[in-house]
Motif scaffolding. Structure first.
Motif, PDB file in Angstrom:
ATOM      1  N   VAL A 150     -20.314  30.394  -7.897  1.00 20.11           N
ATOM      2  CA  VAL A 150     -20.323  31.513  -6.945  1.00 20.11           C
ATOM      3  C   VAL A 150     -20.557  30.969  -5.539  1.00 20.11           C
ATOM      4  N   ASP A 183     -18.069  34.990  -1.745  1.00 24.72           N
ATOM      5  CA  ASP A 183     -17.539  35.701  -2.913  1.00 24.72           C
ATOM      6  C   ASP A 183     -17.968  37.166  -2.957  1.00 24.72           C
ATOM      7  N   VAL A 240     -18.471  39.538  -5.885  1.00 19.28           N
ATOM      8  CA  VAL A 240     -18.587  39.415  -7.341  1.00 19.28           C
ATOM      9  C   VAL A 240     -18.689  40.788  -7.982  1.00 19.28           C
ATOM     10  N   GLU A 296     -19.856  42.538 -11.541  1.00 17.22           N
ATOM     11  CA  GLU A 296     -20.628  42.274 -12.755  1.00 17.22           C
ATOM     12  C   GLU A 296     -20.508  43.485 -13.670  1.00 17.22           C
ATOM     13  N   LEU A 315     -27.050  36.713  -8.721  1.00 13.93           N
ATOM     14  CA  LEU A 315     -25.732  36.759  -8.066  1.00 13.93           C
ATOM     15  C   LEU A 315     -25.877  37.144  -6.595  1.00 13.93           C
ATOM     16  N   ALA A 328     -23.944  35.192  -3.629  1.00  9.29           N
ATOM     17  CA  ALA A 328     -22.646  35.743  -3.214  1.00  9.29           C
ATOM     18  C   ALA A 328     -22.771  36.529  -1.905  1.00  9.29           C
ATOM     19  N   VAL A 374     -22.171  42.004  -4.291  1.00  8.09           N
ATOM     20  CA  VAL A 374     -22.116  42.199  -5.741  1.00  8.09           C
ATOM     21  C   VAL A 374     -21.900  43.676  -6.030  1.00  8.09           C
ATOM     22  N   ALA A 390     -14.489  37.323  -7.788  1.00  5.93           N
ATOM     23  CA  ALA A 390     -15.039  36.696  -8.992  1.00  5.93           C
ATOM     24  C   ALA A 390     -15.619  37.772  -9.914  1.00  5.93           C
ATOM     25  N   THR A 419     -13.610  33.710 -13.216  1.00  9.47           N
ATOM     26  CA  THR A 419     -14.410  34.548 -14.107  1.00  9.47           C
ATOM     27  C   THR A 419     -15.302  33.647 -14.942  1.00  9.47           C
TER      28      THR A 419
END
Length: 290
Positions: free
Chosen positions: A51, A55, A57, A59, A71, A75, A78, A126, A153
């Protein structure tokens, strides 16, 4: 083992149990809930997922937020997708309490991941998730299909599912998940996870799977739906030769043989021997020799 989340705000075993008790949450088998209670494991997952600070992300199934917090540390943003009413209701407050400086970088989507068609904010780059065992493959494939901007991923799944996803043609566990995942990405095993890092401890081991989206899509004139139809038919009766297994799909065994020969695949081969590119060639050849 200290239950303190530590200065970085990550959750430890005691934190997880306290949160769950306060919310009246009992992890359910129906939803495949096993919460990660080890901060070192979530850090390892974030590291393995590579990460980056830029990014975005997504989840799936954040639960009480152990991985979410790790995360958020790494990142830019998120977005967590949670189906459980109680967990979805509590997560924003947990983020605010434990990582207030990052709370503005967090979004929650209260939904079934299989029904998610769009996500708030910038497009995700991601996907990182501890996926519920019972829906891991369909959720993963749905997200890869729906969000083509997801480049990398990393998912934690049951070890057996991890093996299937990462299997190569010719392997005994190579099957529908292997081929469909490979349509989107280069897939490999990225490590094993023991049972003791979860609460409750599952009675199966877990594995990490890395999927890096293909730089070039599979070259074919057939659509994804057409290719996946061949894959499903080939493995519905995996002991049969492709000539027999694809008879229903092609309309008859001779029609299946015509498509296979046109695709350069032996009618006597079995699905477990074929690459995703070969399945795509068969899909293109439907009706050949008719």
């Amino acid at each position: 083992m200290s239950g303190l989340g530590g200065p970085d705000g990550l959750l430890g075993p005691a934190d997880i149990r306290e949160l769950a008790a306060a919310l009246g949450v009992r992890p359910t088998k129906q939803r495949g809930q096993n919460f990660v209670i080890d901060a070192n494991t979530v850090r390892r997952i974030v590291r393995t997922a590579e990460v980056r600070p830029d990014d975005v992300v997504v989840e799936i199934g954040p639960g009480l937020g152990s991985l979410t917090l790790a995360l958020l540390e790494a990142a830019d943003r998120v977005t967590a997708v949670e189906i459980d009413d109680v967990l979805a209701g509590a997560l924003p407050a947990t983020i605010e309490a434990r990582m207030p400086a990052r709370a503005g970088r967090f979004s929650l989507v209260h939904s079934d991941a299989m029904r998610v068609q769009e996500l708030p904010g910038p497009a995700p780059t991601a996907l990182v998730a501890n996926l519920p065992y019972n829906v891991a493959v369909p959720v993963l494939l749905h997200m890869l299909e729906r969000f083509p901007t997801i480049e990398r991923t990393l998912v934690m799944v049951q070890a057996e599912v991890a093996d299937r996803l990462a299997a190569a043609p010719g392997s005994k566990v190579y099957g529908v998940p292997s081929v469909k995942a490979n349509w989107y990405a280069d897939v490999k095993r990225a490590g094993a996870i023991g049972r003791t890092v979860f609460w409750p401890a599952p009675n199966v081991d877990s594995g990490l799977v890395s999927l890096v989206r293909r730089a070039e899509p599979v070259k074919t004139t057939a659509s994804r739906t057409e290719v996946f139809a061949v894959v499903d038919a080939a493995f519905a009766q995996r002991r049969k030769t492709l000539r027999a297994a694809l008879a229903g799909w092609a309309g008859s065994a001779p029609a299946a043989e015509g498509a296979l020969v046109a695709a350069g695949v032996s009618p006597q081969a079995r699905g477990e021997a074929l690459t995703v590119e070969e399945f795509a060639r068969i899909a293109e050849s439907k009706g050949a020799g008719a």
